[in-house]
Design a protein around this motif. Structure first.
Motif, short mmCIF file in Angstrom:
data_model
loop_
_atom_site.label_atom_id
_atom_site.label_comp_id
_atom_site.label_asym_id
_atom_site.label_seq_id
_atom_site.Cartn_x
_atom_site.Cartn_y
_atom_site.Cartn_z
N ILE A 36 -4.46 32.89 28.22
CA ILE A 36 -3.81 31.60 28.06
C ILE A 36 -4.73 30.47 28.52
O ILE A 36 -4.78 29.40 27.92
CB ILE A 36 -2.45 31.57 28.80
CG1 ILE A 36 -1.49 32.56 28.13
CG2 ILE A 36 -1.84 30.19 28.82
CD1 ILE A 36 -1.14 32.23 26.69
N PHE A 42 -7.08 29.85 25.90
CA PHE A 42 -6.41 29.15 24.80
C PHE A 42 -6.29 27.65 25.08
O PHE A 42 -6.47 26.83 24.20
CB PHE A 42 -5.02 29.78 24.60
CG PHE A 42 -4.20 29.18 23.49
CD1 PHE A 42 -4.70 29.11 22.20
CD2 PHE A 42 -2.92 28.69 23.74
CE1 PHE A 42 -3.94 28.57 21.16
CE2 PHE A 42 -2.17 28.15 22.71
CZ PHE A 42 -2.68 28.09 21.42
N TYR A 43 -6.00 27.31 26.35
CA TYR A 43 -5.76 25.89 26.68
C TYR A 43 -7.02 25.15 27.10
O TYR A 43 -7.03 23.92 27.14
CB TYR A 43 -4.70 25.77 27.78
CG TYR A 43 -3.31 25.74 27.19
CD1 TYR A 43 -2.78 24.55 26.69
CD2 TYR A 43 -2.55 26.88 27.10
CE1 TYR A 43 -1.53 24.52 26.11
CE2 TYR A 43 -1.30 26.86 26.52
CZ TYR A 43 -0.79 25.67 26.03
OH TYR A 43 0.44 25.65 25.46
N GLU A 44 -8.08 25.90 27.43
CA GLU A 44 -9.27 25.25 27.98
C GLU A 44 -9.82 24.15 27.06
O GLU A 44 -10.07 23.02 27.51
CB GLU A 44 -10.32 26.32 28.29
CG GLU A 44 -11.45 25.83 29.15
CD GLU A 44 -12.73 25.70 28.36
OE1 GLU A 44 -13.70 25.23 28.95
OE2 GLU A 44 -12.76 26.04 27.15
N PRO A 45 -9.93 24.40 25.73
CA PRO A 45 -10.48 23.35 24.86
C PRO A 45 -9.66 22.06 24.88
O PRO A 45 -10.24 20.97 24.97
CB PRO A 45 -10.44 23.99 23.47
CG PRO A 45 -10.43 25.45 23.71
CD PRO A 45 -9.67 25.64 24.97
N VAL A 46 -8.34 22.18 24.82
CA VAL A 46 -7.53 20.95 24.77
C VAL A 46 -7.61 20.19 26.10
O VAL A 46 -7.60 18.96 26.14
CB VAL A 46 -6.07 21.24 24.33
CG1 VAL A 46 -5.29 21.95 25.40
CG2 VAL A 46 -5.37 19.96 23.92
N GLU A 93 -10.26 20.26 28.18
CA GLU A 93 -11.59 19.64 28.19
C GLU A 93 -11.60 18.40 27.28
O GLU A 93 -12.20 17.38 27.62
CB GLU A 93 -12.65 20.63 27.71
CG GLU A 93 -12.78 21.87 28.57
CD GLU A 93 -13.61 21.64 29.83
OE1 GLU A 93 -14.55 20.84 29.77
OE2 GLU A 93 -13.29 22.26 30.87
N ALA A 94 -10.92 18.53 26.13
CA ALA A 94 -10.90 17.42 25.19
C ALA A 94 -10.25 16.18 25.78
O ALA A 94 -10.55 15.06 25.39
CB ALA A 94 -10.19 17.83 23.90
N ALA A 151 3.20 34.25 29.01
CA ALA A 151 2.36 33.26 28.35
C ALA A 151 3.08 31.91 28.30
O ALA A 151 2.48 30.86 28.57
CB ALA A 151 2.02 33.73 26.94
N VAL A 152 4.39 31.97 28.00
CA VAL A 152 5.17 30.73 27.94
C VAL A 152 5.21 30.06 29.32
O VAL A 152 5.07 28.84 29.43
CB VAL A 152 6.61 31.01 27.43
CG1 VAL A 152 7.49 29.80 27.59
CG2 VAL A 152 6.55 31.46 25.97
N ALA A 168 1.78 28.59 29.93
CA ALA A 168 1.56 27.50 28.98
C ALA A 168 2.35 26.26 29.40
O ALA A 168 1.82 25.15 29.39
CB ALA A 168 1.98 27.95 27.57
N GLU A 213 0.67 22.76 30.40
CA GLU A 213 1.01 21.55 29.64
C GLU A 213 1.58 20.48 30.56
O GLU A 213 1.31 19.29 30.39
CB GLU A 213 2.01 21.90 28.52
CG GLU A 213 1.29 22.55 27.34
CD GLU A 213 2.22 23.05 26.25
OE1 GLU A 213 3.45 22.89 26.37
OE2 GLU A 213 1.71 23.61 25.27
N LEU A 253 -1.29 18.94 32.41
CA LEU A 253 -2.03 18.07 31.50
C LEU A 253 -1.28 16.76 31.28
O LEU A 253 -1.87 15.69 31.18
CB LEU A 253 -2.20 18.81 30.17
CG LEU A 253 -3.26 18.31 29.22
CD1 LEU A 253 -4.62 18.29 29.90
CD2 LEU A 253 -3.31 19.20 27.99
#
Lengths: 451, 225
Positions: free
Chosen positions: A316, A319-323, A325-326, A349-350, A353, A357, A360
């Motif tokens: 997970i 999965f979330y690392e790119p967003v 970092e972005a 995972a939920v 996640a 989120e 973030l």
């Protein structure tokens, strides 16, 4: 200091004080009625003997008095305790068993206590000094040995009695306190459990009609009522979510069909698209409510299997690392152990996640998010820490409630169900969920028993 | 493409019918299980769209088993108000090729229908090719215009999925299900960021980008021209 705040301690303290006061009163009465009585009797004997001797003196004069004193001292009655002394005006002894009188105060006219010297030594005595009409001095006394002996016996009895009473009181109050504590703890355990969400707990109590049994059965009745109400509420929200989903789905389908038929230049398109977005948001809320009730019903537990928590968390995070970092923030994943738990990969995972989120969304940008997996005391630990502003202390307890949103985040998109889902999924895994403000930042800590 | 819809909810059936007709397909709608069974068995279809809850408490899965017992060779997509993963797995076991929870958007359904019907590149192949993009499935290497491109394992799977569905729109949901094997609904644009990372490696320094975003629907990997 904490002792004094305990009602139990205060009750027990009061009980001990009351009991010791009672024992003291009883002891005093006992003392007065035994040792006191004997000393009053001694005084009476002195008075009687004095009257008797003065009567003899008046009848028979000095020789009669001397004869009577000798007779009294040789009649084998009370000779150990009686003390007599007759002095002439020159201070010479005419009769009696008192050896020395230099220490005696011969001017007093009252009963008094004094050390009296006899042949076998000094005796603590009570004496009465009479000055006869011919200025001779008559001293009548009684040793206080018996009185003192009795006093000693009584005092010793009282001390021993007091000691026993103190021991019994302390032991009794300890047992009493333990009994009360046990009864109170039974209630306390249940209320703690219930406030943590385990509504099925009930207070166990022995059949009977004592006050604790009454309180316990009343608490149980109250919990039954609460559980019924909760189930009704949940059932209602569940039914609403379920039943409204179908018609909403139809409305959605109709709008979508309309959108397909419409001319792309139709000014209504914008409105229809907006309506679709709003319907989708609403459907998202219903979906979440249904997910929570599904979790609370525990059905999903059937699909539990041994899971590598670090592997799921790693996936997970990847999965979330790119967003993250972005957004200019930073995500770090650390696994210091590889604990296995009984769980559902999708649900875990939920959970993660949702937490990522949230971090973030609420921790501000740029922020640093650290996800760790570790193992301690048979529990797998998953924690998500961010470097954001944290949560107001007052809100910490409420953040897992349905639709709860902090005042500071109301303007952000969301429906206040994310953490409710997290809480219900963690509970489904028999785990615990804690939120800590780390100043700066928030750390969410999940502990799940290892498989 | 001949599509059979067995769905008792007229509004939903209407949506699917309108959408598929507009996409150029032939559509027949059956509103109950028995007429659906007849149609499915005695006519030829390219895809069956089957609702799980049919009138008279018929479970769509039972109907599917009856159909599959006598006739195979066409893909089936199951629609259901039961959205949990358990139900989804049940549906796939009963012979469904895909399972879509209601309510859904038509674009999602269309993308899934296309994905299960026209498999453009055979699964047994060892190489996927889209224009000058080549995926070597055995060595798991990617070349664009002859140049080796270094991808993370997950990026390779993402690109592989797009390439296998070349020319067809894949939704974010489909990507999450097939590349990451998760079924939840991310609230952030996490898939978009993965795609843009992939795009920066695949379509960098080229005048002919292969990966395209389809507004409101998803992404497509397609040949230039």
């Amino acid at each position: 200091m904490q002792f004094f705040r305990s009602v139990l301690f205060r009750i027990v303290l009061g009980y001990v004080a009351l009991l010791l006061a009672t024992v003291t009163t009883v002891s005093c009465l006992f003392y007065v009625n035994t040792a006191g009585l004997l000393s009053r009797q001694t005084d009476r004997q002195i008075n009687m003997a004095s009257r008797h001797l003065i009567g003899d003196y008046e009848l028979h004069g000095e020789p009669g008095l001397i004869t009577e004193i000798s007779r009294l001292l040789n009649d084998d009655q009370d000779i150990a305790s009686e003390e007599y002394l007759l002095l002439n005006t020159r201070g010479e002894k005419l009769a009696g068993n008192i050896v020395s009188w230099q220490n005696l105060n011969l001017t007093t006219r009252q009963l008094s206590e004094a050390p009296v010297e006899r042949q076998n030594g000094y005796q603590e005595s009570r004496i009465f000094v009479h000055r006869l009409p011919d200025d001779n001095v008559l001293v009548v006394g009684r040793t206080l040995q018996d009185v003192n002996n009795l006093r000693g016996i009584v005092s010793r009895s009282i001390y021993i009695g007091f000691l026993f009473a103190a021991i019994l009181t302390l032991a009794g109050s300890y047992l009493f306190k333990r009994y009360l504590q046990r009864q109170l703890r039974a209630i306390h355990n249940v209320t703690v459990n219930v406030s943590e969400g385990n509504l099925r707990k009930r207070v166990e109590f022995k059949a009977g009609k004592d006050e604790f049994a009454t309180i316990a059965s009343e608490i149980n009745a109250m919990l039954d009522k609460i559980e019924t109400l909760m189930n009704a509420t949940r059932g209602a929200s569940n039914a609403i979510a379920h039943d409204l989903r179908t018609p909403l789905g139809r409305i959605r389908a109709t709008l979508e069909s309309a959108l397909m038929r419409e001319d792309p230049a139709d000014p209504l398109r914008g409105e229809i698209e907006y309506a679709l977005t709003e319907i989708d948001k609403l459907l998202g809320v219903f979906e979440k409510i249904l997910q929570i009730s599904e979790a609370e019903a525990g059905i999903r537990r059937r699909s539990f299997e041994p899971l590598d928590l670090a592997a799921v968390a790693g996936e997970i995070c990847e999965f979330y690392e790119p967003v993250i970092e972005a957004e200019g923030s930073h995500l770090q994943f650390q696994a210091s152990a590889q604990p296995f738990i009984q769980g559902d990969r999708e649900l875990l995972a939920v959970v993660l996640a949702n937490l990522l989120e949230n971090a973030l969304k609420y921790a501000g940008k740029p922020c640093k998010i650290i996800v760790t997996v570790s193992s301690a005391e048979g529990k797998a630990n998953l924690s998500v820490a961010d470097s954001g502003p944290g949560i107001p202390e007052a809100a910490l307890e409420k953040i897992t409630e349905w639709f709860f949103r902090c005042d500071t985040s109301r303007h952000l998109p969301g429906n206040g169900l994310g953490l409710s889902i997290v809480a219900s999924y963690v509970a489904l895994h028999e785990g615990t969920l804690d939120f800590h403000n780390t100043h700066p930042g928030l750390r969410v800590q999940i502990r799940i028993p290892e498989a | 493409m001949r599509c059979l819809i067995i769905e008792d909810d007229r509004d939903i059936a209407k949506l699917i019918e309108t959408g598929l007709t507009q996409a150029g397909h032939t559509v027949v709608v059956c509103l109950d299980a028995s007429s659906g069974l007849d149609k499915a068995l005695y006519e030829d279809w390219d895809v069956l769209i089957l609702d799980r809850m049919l009138p008279g408490d018929t479970d769509g899965l039972e109907l599917l088993e009856k159909i599959k017992a006598r006739k195979t060779g066409f893909p089936v997509i199951i629609l259901s108000a039961l959205s949990s993963l358990d139900e989804k797995i049940k549906g796939l076991r009963a012979g469904g090729d895909d399972y879509l929870a209601k309510p859904f958007s038509f674009d999602e359904l269309l993308a899934r229908i296309e994905a299960i019907t026209r498999r453009s590149q055979a699964f047994q192949t060892t190489e996927l090719k889209v224009d000058d993009l080549i995926l070597d499935l055995r060595s798991r290497k990617v070349f664009r215009g002859g140049n080796l491109i270094l991808l993370q394992p997950r990026e390779f799977r993402l690109l592989e999925y797009l390439a296998r569905n070349e020319g067809k729109v894949v939704t974010r949901k489909m990507l999450l299900e097939n590349v990451w094997e998760y079924h939840f609904d991310p609230q952030t644009n996490v898939i978009d960021v993965h795609i843009s990372r992939l795009r920066s490696k695949i379509d960098k320094d080229t005048d002919f980008p292969l990966i395209h975003t389809v507004r409101g629907a998803g992404f497509v990997l397609k040949k230039h021209s």
